[in-house]
Scaffold this motif. Structure first.
Motif, short mmCIF file in Angstrom:
data_model
loop_
_atom_site.label_atom_id
_atom_site.label_comp_id
_atom_site.label_asym_id
_atom_site.label_seq_id
_atom_site.Cartn_x
_atom_site.Cartn_y
_atom_site.Cartn_z
N VAL A 327 -3.89 13.92 3.15
CA VAL A 327 -3.51 13.87 1.73
C VAL A 327 -2.01 13.61 1.67
N SER A 328 -1.63 12.58 0.91
CA SER A 328 -0.22 12.22 0.83
C SER A 328 0.28 12.31 -0.61
N THR A 329 1.51 12.81 -0.75
CA THR A 329 2.13 12.88 -2.08
C THR A 329 3.57 12.42 -1.98
N ASN A 330 4.14 12.01 -3.10
CA ASN A 330 5.50 11.44 -3.06
C ASN A 330 6.57 12.50 -2.89
N HIS A 458 4.59 10.48 1.27
CA HIS A 458 4.45 9.02 1.41
C HIS A 458 5.35 8.48 2.53
N ALA A 459 6.55 9.08 2.66
CA ALA A 459 7.49 8.61 3.67
C ALA A 459 6.88 8.70 5.06
N LEU A 460 6.24 9.84 5.36
CA LEU A 460 5.64 10.02 6.69
C LEU A 460 4.41 9.13 6.86
N LEU A 461 3.63 8.98 5.79
CA LEU A 461 2.45 8.12 5.84
C LEU A 461 2.86 6.68 6.22
N ILE A 462 3.95 6.20 5.58
CA ILE A 462 4.42 4.83 5.85
C ILE A 462 5.03 4.74 7.25
N SER A 463 5.78 5.80 7.65
CA SER A 463 6.37 5.82 8.99
C SER A 463 5.29 5.75 10.06
N ASP A 464 4.19 6.48 9.84
CA ASP A 464 3.06 6.47 10.78
C ASP A 464 2.44 5.08 10.85
N MET A 465 2.31 4.45 9.69
CA MET A 465 1.77 3.09 9.65
C MET A 465 2.67 2.14 10.44
N GLU A 466 4.00 2.29 10.25
CA GLU A 466 4.97 1.42 10.94
C GLU A 466 4.96 1.69 12.44
N ASP A 481 -1.85 10.86 -3.64
CA ASP A 481 -1.51 11.34 -4.99
C ASP A 481 -0.15 10.74 -5.37
N GLU A 482 0.18 10.76 -6.67
CA GLU A 482 1.40 10.11 -7.16
C GLU A 482 1.47 8.68 -6.61
N ALA A 483 0.32 8.01 -6.67
CA ALA A 483 0.18 6.69 -6.03
C ALA A 483 1.03 5.61 -6.69
N HIS A 484 1.49 5.85 -7.92
CA HIS A 484 2.34 4.85 -8.57
C HIS A 484 3.67 4.70 -7.83
N HIS A 485 3.98 5.63 -6.90
CA HIS A 485 5.21 5.54 -6.11
C HIS A 485 5.00 4.86 -4.76
N LEU A 486 3.79 4.42 -4.46
CA LEU A 486 3.51 3.92 -3.12
C LEU A 486 4.36 2.70 -2.77
N GLU A 487 4.46 1.74 -3.70
CA GLU A 487 5.25 0.54 -3.41
C GLU A 487 6.72 0.89 -3.21
N GLU A 488 7.23 1.77 -4.07
CA GLU A 488 8.63 2.19 -3.97
C GLU A 488 8.89 2.90 -2.63
N ALA A 489 7.95 3.78 -2.22
CA ALA A 489 8.09 4.49 -0.95
C ALA A 489 8.05 3.52 0.22
N ALA A 490 7.15 2.53 0.14
CA ALA A 490 7.05 1.52 1.20
C ALA A 490 8.33 0.68 1.25
N PHE A 678 24.95 0.63 2.69
CA PHE A 678 24.28 -0.67 2.81
C PHE A 678 22.77 -0.45 2.82
N SER A 679 22.04 -1.28 2.08
CA SER A 679 20.58 -1.19 2.08
C SER A 679 19.98 -2.59 2.15
N ALA A 680 18.78 -2.66 2.73
CA ALA A 680 18.02 -3.91 2.74
C ALA A 680 16.55 -3.56 2.53
N ALA A 681 15.89 -4.30 1.65
CA ALA A 681 14.48 -4.02 1.35
C ALA A 681 13.65 -5.27 1.58
N LEU A 682 12.43 -5.06 2.09
CA LEU A 682 11.49 -6.17 2.23
C LEU A 682 11.15 -6.72 0.84
N LEU A 683 11.16 -8.04 0.71
CA LEU A 683 10.82 -8.64 -0.59
C LEU A 683 9.36 -8.44 -0.92
N GLN A 684 8.51 -8.44 0.10
CA GLN A 684 7.07 -8.27 -0.14
C GLN A 684 6.54 -7.13 0.72
#
Length: 966
Positions: A327-330, A458-466, A481-490, A678-684
Motif C-alpha cells: 500500500v502506497s501513499t504520498n 510513493h517515493a519508495l515505490l518509484i525508487s523500487d521501480m527504478e 492512495d492519494e494517487a493524484h500525486h503519482l505523476e508528481e512523485a514520479a 539545480f533540478s532536472a525532470a523527465l519530460l515524460q
C-alpha cells in the motif's frame, strides 16, 4: 541546582535597550523538586502598550494604569531571585530585560546560573513538533490556562522544567555522561544540571555489579557506550525463508459480512462505525479487480471511508493467496495513520491474524556506526547547534524503536548533519558491522519481508521501480492512495537534484583538519600499518592544499550562478523559492564563465579524487584491517562515491544536458545565504510508469478523492500511462460522498471583483484584502485562506493584521512561512484559539482535516493554475504543442481542477459540518473553461452576484441551527 526561580516577563516589545518595558512579571520558586512560592504583578510601563502586544497578551493600557511601577515591585522579586538559578522559556529574552532593569534600578547585573527550558526541551524531547510553550504544555498535559500572561506562563514553565528534570533522571548514566561532554561549553548552564544528576546516578550505583544485571542494562540496550531503546528482537545473521501459509477458507462475501455486517467485529470494536453503500461498493470493486488481474481507478468522495474500502478487500485477497500486499501513499502522515489507526482497527476486526509494517527509503534511517563515529570527533570547534543536534539524537536513541528521521524535530544544522549519519549503500559494512544486529534499516527491511501488508510512500515505490524491484520484497498487487500525486512523485524521484549547500557540505566533510574523517583515517592507517605513515601524511598534506582553494572557488562560483539565476527568476514554488528554467546554450558572453568555472571545479575535484585513490591503495587487499580502520575506510569509500556523484551532477546540470529532461534553478532571495538548487525532470513519466510498473503488475488500485475532471478519468489515465495498456486491463469507478452538500455547503462567487491581471495590481490586491476581511469578520474568524503564491499571502496577511488590530475583540492570524513553516503546528493553533485565521499556500490545499466549527469558511483567492513559467509545465507544454495538442486544455486546466477540488474538500469533513466557500477569482464564471471547475465539484448551493449582497449570506448560513445527527 536545587533552588531555582522560574521567570516570565510580558513586555512592550523585544528590545529593552531601545526603550521596551516590562508590563507583567510572573515568578515561581522551586526547591528540591517542588514548587514552594510564586509571585506575579502587572507593571505600569509609563508608556502606551502597542496594539499587537494587547492582542497577544490581553493586557491593556487601562489594566496597567493603576499598577505599581517596576521600581516598586522589584525588591520583592529580587528577594525571591537571591541565591537561585534563573530559569525561563527562551531564557535570554527574559534575561536581557532583567539585566537592563537591574542596571536602570542601580543594581549589579545577575551572574547566577541560567537554564533555558527551550534548550532543555530540544535536548530531552527530540520528537516534539514544536518547542513553543503553548504546544509543549498541551502535548505534556500541563495546565496552562492563560498563554502570554506572565503568571500563567511562569507556572507552566515551572511544571515543564520539573517534567524535563524527570526525563533527564530517567535516562541511563551513559547517555547523561555523553550529553554532559556535548553541552560543556553551551551558553546556558545545562552542564551544571547534568553534572549534578550524573553525580546522583554514580552515587546510587552498587559497589559490585555483574555485567547485564545493572538497572540501565535491564531497561536499555547498552552497547559500545551508547544506550538504545530495548527492542524485542535483534537481526539474525542468516535470513530465514518466510512461511505465509495460513489457511483462509471463507469466501470474500462471508468475510465481509463477518467483519462489517450488523453483527460484525468492526461495529463491535468501533461503535461509531457506520456501514456505507459507497464503501461497500468500493470493497467489491477492489476485490474483483485484484481477483481478475486488472487495474482500477477509484474516485471516492470525502466521507466514503476509502482507507478501509481498499484495505479490507486487499488484505483478504493477500491472505487467501498467501501474497504480500503493498500500500502506497504520498505523505508520511497518511502512511503513519494507515499503520496506527486503520490497520490496527482491521487487525482487531478480522477473524484471522494479519501483520503490517511501514518501510521508508534507506536515507530515512540512522546508521548507528556512522553516528558512533561522529561522537568521536573533537567537540572543540563545532557549533553549539551541531552539538545540540548530537545531544538530541543521543536522547532519541533511548526512545526510538525505528531510527526513522521523521520522528525527529531537527533544525537546519541537524538536517545537514543527517546527511552524514543516515544509512546508505555506499558506506555500509552489512553483516561485518558490529551494529548489524541492531541496524534500523535492516530491521525495517526484515519486518517488511515477514508481514502481510507493507505500507510505503510513493517515493519508495518509484525508487523500487527504478532499482528494478531490489528494495521491496517481490509483490504482484499494489494499492496507491492519494494517487493524484503519482505523476508528481514520479517526476520528483525519477528526476535529478543538486544544491550548492550540499556541495559545500561535502567539501567540509573532505577537510583534513584534526578530527576530520580523512585525518582520523590516516591516523588509524599509520597506527595499524606504520610503513604507510610517510606517504599517508604526504597525501593528506597534498589534499589539504587542494581542498581550501577549491572551497573558495566553489563559493565564488556559487555567488556568480546565484546572481545569474536571481536576475531571471520568478516565484513558482510552495517553498517561496524563485525559479528560472535554463539551457546551457544560454550561458553566452559574460555568462560563458559559468561553464568555464564549472569545468575547472570538476577538474580540481578530479585531482583530489586521484589523491584519495592513492590514499585508498596504500592498504593492500591482503591486509586485514581492524574494525576501527575498516569502519573509517567504509566512510571514506562513501565519501569518494558521493564526490564522484557530485562531479557527474555538475557535468549533467551545467555542461552536457540530456534532451529528455527539463532543467531549472531555484534561489531563495529572502535568505541571507546565497544558495542555488539545480533540478532536472523527465519530460515524460507516463511511459516510465506504464512499461516497468503497470504492464508487469497483476493489479494496481489507484484511489483518491480527486481523480476526475468533469466526471472523466481521461486526464489521469494519460498522465499515468494507463492509456497505453489494452482497454480491458483498466477499470474506473466514481463513488460519491455520502454528505448532503446541498444543505451543508454554500459556494459564493462575487461577480464584481477585479479579474487577475486585468485591473491594476494594487486595485486587485486591495479588493482581495477587503474581501478576505469581510469573510473573516462575518464568520468571526474560523476561516482558512488559500493562496497560490507566497508573495500574495504575505501581502494580504500584513494588510489584514494592520486592519484587524483596530477590532475590539482580537483576531489571531496564523501565516504559513510567517508564524511558522510547520503545518501541524499552525493547524493546531488555528483549531485551539478563538477568532483564528489560517493562511496557507499549496501544501494547505490538501491533507488538512479540521472537522467541526473551527473551520467554517474557506476562501480561494485565485484558481490554482500552475504558473505558466514553471519549468516542468513549460517543458511539457512545448512537447504537447509539437504533437499538435493544446497544453492548457491537456494539462494546465485538469491539474488546476484537481487542486481546486482538493482545496474545496478541506471544508466539509463530517456529516454534521456546515460551511461557506468563497472564490474571489471571477474567471470561474466569466471564462469558457470556468464551468469545468464547477462541474467537477460536489453539488454545493452556488450563488453569484455583487459582493455586498453575497457576504450578507455568510453569517445567516453559518448561524442556522446545527444539523441533527440522524
Amino acid at each position: 541546582m536545587n533552588r531555582l526561580l522560574v521567570v516570565d516577563f510580558e513586555t512592550t516589545g523585544s528590545n529593552p535597550r531601545q526603550g521596551d518595558q516590562i508590563i507583567q512579571i510572573g515568578a515561581v520558586a522551586i526547591e528540591d523538586g517542588a514548587i514552594v512560592d510564586s509571585f506575579s504583578s502587572l507593571i505600569n510601563p509609563e508608556m502606551d502598550i502597542p496594539p499587537f502586544i494587547t492582542q497577544l497578551t490581553g493586557i491593556t493600557d487601562e489594566m496597567v494604569k493603576e499598577a505599581p511601577t517596576l521600581e516598586e515591585v522589584f525588591p520583592r522579586f529580587l528577594r525571591m531571585l537571591e541565591g537561585r538559578a534563573f530559569v525561563a522559556h527562551n531564557a535570554y529574552f527574559d534575561l536581557q530585560f532583567l539585566q537592563e532593569a537591574l542596571l536602570s534600578q542601580g543594581y549589579y547585573t545577575f551572574d547566577g546560573y541560567v537554564l533555558d527550558t527551550v534548550e532543555l526541551a530540544r535536548l530531552l524531547l527530540p520528537m516534539q513538533n514544536s518547542y513553543r510553550l503553548g504546544e509543549l504544555t498541551v502535548d505534556l498535559g500541563i495546565v496552562h490556562e492563560r498563554p502570554h500572561q506572565a503568571d500563567s506562563d511562569a507556572e507552566a514553565t515551572a511544571k515543564l522544567y520539573l517534567h524535563l528534570v524527570e526525563v533527564l533522571r530517567s535516562l541511563p548514566l551513559v547517555t547523561i555522561q555523553r550529553l554532559h561532554m556535548l553541552v560543556a561549553s553551551f551558553r546556558s548552564d545545562i552542564h551544571v544540571l547534568l553534572r549534578h544528576l550524573e553525580m546522583e546516578k554514580l552515587a546510587a550505583l552498587p559497589e559490585f555489579e555483574e555485567k547485564g544485571t545493572g538497572k540501565d542494562e535491564q531497561m536499555w540496550d547498552v552497547y559500545r557506550q551508547l544506550a538504545l531503546y530495548k527492542r524485542e528482537e535483534k537481526l539474525e545473521a542468516s535470513l530465514k525463508p518466510i512461511d505465509r501459509k495460513h489457511e483462509v477458507e471463507e469466501s470474500f462475501e462471508e468475510l465481509l459480512e463477518e467483519t462489517i455486517g450488523e453483527q460484525g467485529r468492526l461495529l463491535h470494536n468501533i461503535p461509531s462505525y457506520q456501514r456505507r453503500d459507497a464503501q461497500e461498493a468500493m470493497m467489491q470493486a477492489v476485490f474483483s479487480a485484484i481477483s481478475e488481474g486488472v487495474h482500477l481507478l477509484v474516485e471516492a468522495g470525502t466521507g466514503t471511508g476509502k482507507s478501509l474500502g481498499y484495505l479490507l478487500p486487499g488484505v483478504i485477497w493477500a491472505k487467501q493467496n498467501q501474497q504480500q500486499l503493498v500500500v502506497s501513499t504520498n505523505t508520511i502522515q497518511l502512511q503513519e495513520q494507515l499503520f496506527h489507526k486503520e490497520m490496527a482497527a482491521l487487525q482487531e476486526a478480522l477473524p484471522f491474524p494479519v501483520t503490517a509494517a511501514t518501510l521508508k527509503g534507506r536515507g530515512n534511517y540512522l546508521c548507528l556506526r556512522k553516528f558512533e563515529q561522529t561522537l568521536e570527533e573533537p567537540i572543540e570547534g563545532s557549533s553549539q547547534e551541531l552539538r545540540l543536534v548530537k545531544g538530541q539524537m543521543l536522547t532519541w536513541l533511548t526512545q526510538t524503536k525505528t531510527g526513522d528521521v521523521e520522528e525527529l524535530s531537527l533544525p537546519a544544522a541537524g538536517q545537514l548533519f543527517w546527511q552524514q549519519v543516515k544509512s546508505d549503500t555506499g558506506s555500509c559494512l552489512n553483516r561485518a558491522c558490529p551494529w548489524f544486529s541492531r541496524c534500523y534499516y535492516f530491521q525495517a527491511k526484515e519486518r517488511a519481508r515477514e508481514v502481510d501488508v507493507i505500507i510505503v510512500n510513493h517515493a519508495l515505490l518509484i525508487s523500487d521501480m527504478e532499482a528494478e524491484n531490489r528494495i521491496l520484497p517481490p509483490y504482484e498487487v499494489a494499492i496507491i492512495d492519494e494517487a493524484h500525486h503519482l505523476e508528481e512523485a514520479a517526476t520528483q524521484h525519477l528526476g535529478k537534484h543538486l544544491s550548492t549547500t550540499e556541495l559545500l557540505f561535502l567539501l567540509d566533510r573532505a577537510a583534513v583538519d584534526c578530527g576530520s574523517l580523512l585525518h582520523r583515517y590516516v591516523e588509524e592507517l599509520t597506527l595499524s600499518f606504520p610503513e604507510t605513515k610517510e606517504r599517508g601524511e604526504e597525501l593528506l598534506a597534498e589534499i589539504g592544499k587542494e581542498i581550501s582553494p577549491l572551497r573558495e572557488h566553489v563559493q565564488k562560483w556559487t555567488t556568480y550562478v546565484y546572481d545569474w539565476a536571481s536576475r531571471r527568476a520568478e516565484e513558482t514554488t510552495d517553498a517561496g523559492r524563485e525559479t528560472v528554467r535554463y539551457r546551457t546554450e544560454m550561458f553566452t558572453g559574460k555568462s560563458e564563465r559559468i561553464k568555464r568555472e564549472t569545468r575547472k571545479i570538476i577538474e580540481e575535484m578530479g585531482e583530489i579524487a586521484k589523491l584519495w585513490d592513492q590514499l585508498w591503495r596504500l592498504l593492500n587487499k591482503e591486509e586485514k584491517p581492524s574494525f576501527s580502520l575498516r569502519s573509517l575506510r567504509t566512510d571514506l569509500h562513501g565519501l569518494m562515491q558521493e564526490w564522484q556523484q557530485r562531479m557527474e551532477g555538475l557535468h549533467f546540470f551545467l555542461l552536457e544536458q540530456d534532451p529528455q529532461y527539463v532543467y531549472w534553478m531555484e534561489v531563495e532571495s529572502r535568505m541571507a545565504r546565497k544558495q542555488v538548487h539545480f533540478s532536472a525532470a523527465l519530460l515524460q513519466v507516463s511511459e516510465a510508469l506504464a512499461e516497468p510498473f503497470f504492464a508487469e503488475k497483476r493489479s494496481v488500485i489507484l484511489t483518491s478523492a480527486t481523480l476526475t475532471v468533469k466526471k472523466s478519468f481521461s486526464y489521469c489515465l494519460s498522465r499515468f500511462g494507463l492509456d497505453l495498456l489494452p482497454e480491458e486491463r483498466v477499470r474506473t469507478i466514481v463513488l460519491p460522498s455520502p454528505f448532503h452538500y446541498e444543505e451543508q455547503g454554500l459556494l459564493l462567487i462575487p461577480s464584481d471583483f477585479p479579474l487577475p491581471g486585468k485591473e491594476s495590481e494594487q486595485a486587485y490586491l486591495d479588493a482581495i484584502v477587503q474581501g478576505c476581511l469581510d469573510v473573516v469578520l462575518a464568520a468571526q474568524g474560523r476561516t482558512m485562506l488559500l493562496f497560490t503564491s507566497h508573495s500574495m499571502l504575505r501581502y494580504v496577511y500584513q494588510a489584514m493584521k494592520e486592519r484587524l488590530a483596530h477590532e475590539e475583540v482580537p483576531y489571531l492570524l496564523h501565516g504559513q512561512g510567517i508564524d511558522s513553516n510547520n503545518r501541524s503546528k499552525l493547524i493546531h493553533l488555528f483549531q485551539t484559539m478563538e477568532r483564528s485565521v489560517l493562511f496557507g499556500t499549496s501544501s494547505f490545499w490538501e491533507g488538512v482535516d479540521i472537522p467541526g466549527e473551527a473551520l467554517s469558511c474557506l476562501v480561494i483567492v485565485r484558481l490554482p493554475f500552475t504558473p505558466p513559467h514553471h519549468p516542468v509545465y513549460q517543458g511539457r507544454a512545448e512537447l504537447l504543442k509539437a504533437e499538435g495538442k493544446n497544453a492548457f486544455m491537456s494539462i494546465a486546466l485538469p491539474q488546476a481542477v484537481i487542486q481546486f477540488k482538493q482545496g474545496v474538500g478541506r471544508l466539509i469533513r463530517h456529516h454534521l459540518d456546515r460551511g461557506v466557500v468563497v472564490v474571489f477569482d471571477t474567471r470561474i464564471v466569466e471564462s469558457r473553461y470556468g464551468r469545468t471547475f464547477l462541474q467537477s465539484l460536489p453539488p454545493f448551493q452556488i450563488e453569484s452576484g455583487p459582493w455586498p449582497a453575497l457576504r450578507q449570506q455568510i453569517p445567516a448560513f453559518l448561524g442556522m441551527l446545527p444539523l441533527s445527527d440522524s
